[in-house]
Enzyme design. Sequence first.
Site, short mmCIF file in Angstrom:
data_model
loop_
_atom_site.label_atom_id
_atom_site.label_comp_id
_atom_site.label_asym_id
_atom_site.label_seq_id
_atom_site.Cartn_x
_atom_site.Cartn_y
_atom_site.Cartn_z
N ASN A 125 0.86 -1.19 0.00
CA ASN A 125 0.00 0.00 0.00
C ASN A 125 0.90 1.25 0.00
O ASN A 125 1.48 1.59 1.02
CB ASN A 125 -0.89 -0.04 1.25
CG ASN A 125 -1.80 1.17 1.35
OD1 ASN A 125 -1.89 1.98 0.41
ND2 ASN A 125 -2.48 1.30 2.48
N LYS A 129 -0.04 4.24 -0.31
CA LYS A 129 -0.75 5.41 0.26
C LYS A 129 -0.52 6.62 -0.63
O LYS A 129 -0.39 6.47 -1.84
CB LYS A 129 -0.32 5.64 1.72
CG LYS A 129 -0.39 4.36 2.54
CD LYS A 129 -0.29 4.55 4.02
CE LYS A 129 -0.39 3.18 4.71
NZ LYS A 129 -0.47 3.27 6.15
N HIS A 162 -9.88 0.97 4.34
CA HIS A 162 -8.62 1.14 5.09
C HIS A 162 -8.88 2.09 6.27
O HIS A 162 -9.67 3.03 6.15
CB HIS A 162 -7.54 1.72 4.16
CG HIS A 162 -6.19 1.70 4.81
ND1 HIS A 162 -5.80 2.68 5.69
CD2 HIS A 162 -5.18 0.80 4.75
CE1 HIS A 162 -4.58 2.39 6.14
NE2 HIS A 162 -4.19 1.26 5.58
N GLU A 181 -7.33 4.48 7.45
CA GLU A 181 -7.11 5.92 7.18
C GLU A 181 -8.31 6.52 6.46
O GLU A 181 -8.63 7.70 6.64
CB GLU A 181 -5.80 6.11 6.40
CG GLU A 181 -4.60 5.88 7.30
CD GLU A 181 -3.36 5.34 6.61
OE1 GLU A 181 -3.27 5.42 5.37
OE2 GLU A 181 -2.49 4.80 7.31
N GLU A 190 -6.08 -5.45 10.11
CA GLU A 190 -5.09 -4.40 10.37
C GLU A 190 -5.45 -3.67 11.66
O GLU A 190 -6.24 -2.71 11.63
CB GLU A 190 -5.08 -3.40 9.21
CG GLU A 190 -4.67 -3.97 7.89
CD GLU A 190 -4.00 -2.91 7.01
OE1 GLU A 190 -2.85 -3.12 6.61
OE2 GLU A 190 -4.63 -1.88 6.74
N GLY A 224 1.62 1.84 10.91
CA GLY A 224 2.56 2.96 10.85
C GLY A 224 3.18 3.33 12.18
O GLY A 224 3.79 4.38 12.32
N SER A 237 2.80 -2.46 10.48
CA SER A 237 4.22 -2.47 10.86
C SER A 237 4.95 -3.76 10.50
O SER A 237 5.83 -4.21 11.25
CB SER A 237 4.39 -2.13 12.34
OG SER A 237 3.92 -0.82 12.59
#
Length: 252
Positions: free
Chosen positions: A8, A10, A94, A96, A166, A172, A212
């Site tokens: 990904n 992003k 996702h 985010e 996730e 992250g 991560s």
Amino acid sequence: MKKHFYANFKMNKTFKEIEDYCKNFIQTVKINDKNEIALFVPYVSLKETKHLFKNENILIGAQNVHFADNGAYTGEISAIMLKECETDVVLIGHSERRKFFKETDEDINKKIKQMMKYNVKVVLCIGETRDERQMLKTKQVITNQLKKALNGLYENEFKNIIIAYEPIWAIGTGEVATNKIIEEAINLIREILASLYNSALSNNTPILYGGSVTQENCKSLNKIKNLNGFLIGGASLNPKDFSFIINSCFKE
Ligand code: PGA
């Protein structure tokens, strides 16, 4: 089942940077049909990236889609537009997108159905926040997200569904989930799929872990039973790191 290695990007990398990435990546990565590699690039690079990899067995993915066919949704991209760009797979839900763009489980369900109309694979992302885990709500959150996202999907559509667990606190942050936490989440997801559909569907649906994943921890994560691969953000941005992860966990 294939081992999935999904990157990904992003909101990172111009097309020029993706071109450089590709040269490096192709030189170092092992590819065969027991593994599935996908790069989720920004919308504007989808078509050119697809052409760049036209001789390789690598999927090109989008990071989102709108749930309507067309209309007054300034700044959005529809499923048919993604299809026109030869998109192979789409990330949906996702964390985010949920956090910064306020996507709800209902939106996510509509987006998945939209991609099913066009027979394009989706990766449904689910996972709990740190607070939810601390308040012992992980099971409830995962169950709720999964049931709402999959509401009304037909059994035969699962050939195009991949689920990524996730945990939001691991994305992250450098704080990878333990194998035990991931195993529990996968077992729960498979139980829910078996209760909503049947055990064959549950066993045949790929489930990935994201949060991560790095060169250092991938080998240990790769030991998790029932796990079918990884969705990788930060560590996928460097072609050597991403190849290293793939080559270390590769199915011969
Ligand atoms: P990360 O991101 O690997 O940088 O934690 C994963 C993701 O957001 O899918």
